[in-house]
Design an enzyme around this catalytic site. Structure first.
Site, PDB file in Angstrom:
ATOM      1  N   MET A  30      29.929  44.976 -16.368  1.00 22.40           N
ATOM      2  CA  MET A  30      28.870  45.350 -15.425  1.00 22.40           C
ATOM      3  C   MET A  30      28.374  46.765 -15.727  1.00 22.40           C
ATOM      4  O   MET A  30      27.714  47.391 -14.890  1.00 22.40           O
ATOM      5  CB  MET A  30      29.382  45.253 -13.992  1.00 22.40           C
ATOM      6  N   GLY A  31      28.716  47.287 -16.897  1.00 29.76           N
ATOM      7  CA  GLY A  31      28.226  48.611 -17.284  1.00 29.76           C
ATOM      8  C   GLY A  31      29.012  49.740 -16.641  1.00 29.76           C
ATOM      9  O   GLY A  31      30.136  49.542 -16.160  1.00 29.76           O
ATOM     10  N   HIS A  37      36.608  49.443 -20.828  1.00 32.03           N
ATOM     11  CA  HIS A  37      35.609  48.542 -21.430  1.00 32.03           C
ATOM     12  C   HIS A  37      35.605  48.704 -22.944  1.00 32.03           C
ATOM     13  O   HIS A  37      35.549  47.730 -23.688  1.00 32.03           O
ATOM     14  CB  HIS A  37      34.202  48.894 -20.931  1.00 32.03           C
TER      15      HIS A  37
HETATM   16  P1  AMP Z   1      33.651  45.283 -15.072  1.00 38.45           P
HETATM   17  O1  AMP Z   1      32.550  46.054 -15.711  1.00 38.45           O
HETATM   18  O2  AMP Z   1      34.407  46.045 -14.043  1.00 38.45           O
HETATM   19  O3  AMP Z   1      33.192  43.916 -14.606  1.00 38.45           O
HETATM   20  O4  AMP Z   1      34.694  45.009 -16.221  1.00 38.45           O
HETATM   21  C1  AMP Z   1      34.323  44.382 -17.413  1.00 38.45           C
HETATM   22  C2  AMP Z   1      35.572  43.992 -18.179  1.00 38.45           C
HETATM   23  O5  AMP Z   1      36.322  45.176 -18.478  1.00 38.45           O
HETATM   24  C3  AMP Z   1      36.496  43.082 -17.371  1.00 38.45           C
HETATM   25  O6  AMP Z   1      37.068  42.109 -18.243  1.00 38.45           O
HETATM   26  C4  AMP Z   1      37.536  44.037 -16.861  1.00 38.45           C
HETATM   27  O7  AMP Z   1      38.780  43.419 -16.593  1.00 38.45           O
HETATM   28  C5  AMP Z   1      37.650  45.001 -18.025  1.00 38.45           C
HETATM   29  N1  AMP Z   1      38.211  46.277 -17.582  1.00 38.45           N
HETATM   30  C6  AMP Z   1      37.808  47.044 -16.530  1.00 38.45           C
HETATM   31  N2  AMP Z   1      38.602  48.130 -16.394  1.00 38.45           N
HETATM   32  C7  AMP Z   1      39.536  48.037 -17.386  1.00 38.45           C
HETATM   33  C8  AMP Z   1      40.642  48.859 -17.777  1.00 38.45           C
HETATM   34  N3  AMP Z   1      40.965  49.966 -17.120  1.00 38.45           N
HETATM   35  N4  AMP Z   1      41.380  48.463 -18.840  1.00 38.45           N
HETATM   36  C9  AMP Z   1      41.078  47.319 -19.524  1.00 38.45           C
HETATM   37  N5  AMP Z   1      40.045  46.523 -19.198  1.00 38.45           N
HETATM   38  C10 AMP Z   1      39.277  46.877 -18.143  1.00 38.45           C
END
Ligand code: AMP
Length: 288
Positions: A30-31, A37
């Site tokens: 989601m950026g 990420h």
């Molecule tokens: P989001 O932008 O929050 O939807 O996350 C996008 C992807 O990044 C998802 O698969 C999350 O689980 C992963 N993600 C978010 N935070 C972390 C983190 N601290 N470590 C590893 N992966 C992450």
């Protein structure tokens, strides 16, 4: 680095690469990108010939009183980071393009979506499953990378991929943390300095449960209690759940007699934070 704003453009790029026999990795986000990420994109770049990242703040996974409109959006900076990493394609569609007027098809998520987040964020995984399935159709990759940070989401997507015979391998990647253990998250930027300190309570609570288990206490009630106590003592203000469950089905346990995961959702100020740890029952098994 190619940037696609429409599904047709994105599909055409992937289709072209697939015809060339390239192995394609997909990283949906989601950026407001951070090192968590980037660790997924880096892994994809290492394991695949082509890496596609999506940036889309998906409205259908936010509840009516959640932070959709104030969710951080930092597109320019995100694109710069992805370019530096060597990402091949970024898909950044608008809401109107993915959910045009008259849109009405949704995925009914698997049962693993029901407990935990499913109780406190009704409809969340319906939105997640829907957008992820749409992204899988638009960008038919070989491997999709998701973070263990959102453990239940990972299990929901793995289950959905299996149940619906989606020919994409869904891979979970380790959580990237700050030096005090706080899991990196786009929402961490909502925290003021005092709240930022209290946010480490989640990792302290998970670590306390892990430590207790290593000392031989396998009673789930007691592990959950130590998490609750640690969270409140270290500054969390409202706990939605602090649970230990079966890591495959996310079902209740009384003792840790099979692979288990501890998961927390708690508020620090008005920011809702989640975190988890795969529990190890003996020191030998621990990798990190
Ligand atoms: P989001 O932008 O929050 O939807 O996350 C996008 C992807 O990044 C998802 O698969 C999350 O689980 C992963 N993600 C978010 N935070 C972390 C983190 N601290 N470590 C590893 N992966 C992450």
């Amino acid at each position: 680095m190619k940037i696609a704003n429409t599904a047709d453009e994105a599909y055409a790029h992937i289709d072209h690469w697939r015809r060339e026999g390239q192995r394609i990795g997909l990283v949906p986000t989601m950026g407001a990108l951070h090192q968590g990420h980037l660790s997924l994109a880096t892994r994809s770049c290492q394991e695949c010939d082509i890496t596609a990242v999506t940036i889309f703040v998906n409205p259908t996974q936010f509840g009516p009183h959640e932070d959709f409109s104030r969710y951080p959006r930092t597109l320019e900076q995100d694109l710069k980071m992805l370019q530096e990493l060597g990402v091949d394609l970024v898909f950044t569609p608008s809401n109107e393009r993915l959910y045009p007027n008259g849109y009405s098809t949704y995925v009914s998520p698997p049962d693993v979506a029901k407990p935990l987040e499913g109780v406190f964020r009704p409809g969340h995984f319906r939105g997640v499953a829907t957008i992820v399935l749409k992204l899988f159709q638009i960008l038919p990759a070989n491997i999709a990378y998701f973070g263990q940070k959102d453990f239940q989401q990972l299990v929901v997507i793995q289950r959905m991929a299996e149940d619906l015979n989606i020919p994409i391998r869904v891979v979970g990647c380790p959580t990237v943390r700050e030096s005090d253990g706080l899991a990196m998250s786009s929402r961490n930027r909502y925290l003021d300095p005092k709240q930022r300190f209290a946010a480490a309570s989640l990792w302290k609570a998970l670590s306390a449960a892990q430590q207790m288990l290593l000392e031989g206490n396998r009673e789930v009630k007691q592990l959950e209690e130590v998490m609750q106590q640690t969270l409140y003592r270290e500054g969390a203000e409202k706990i939605e759940y602090a649970r230990v469950v079966d890591s495959h089905w996310l079902t209740d346990l009384t003792t840790v007699d099979r692979p288990a995961v501890a998961l927390i959702a708690a508020y620090v100020g008005s920011t809702r934070l989640i975190d988890n740890i795969m529990l190890e029952t003996s020191q030998k098994q621990r990798h990190s």
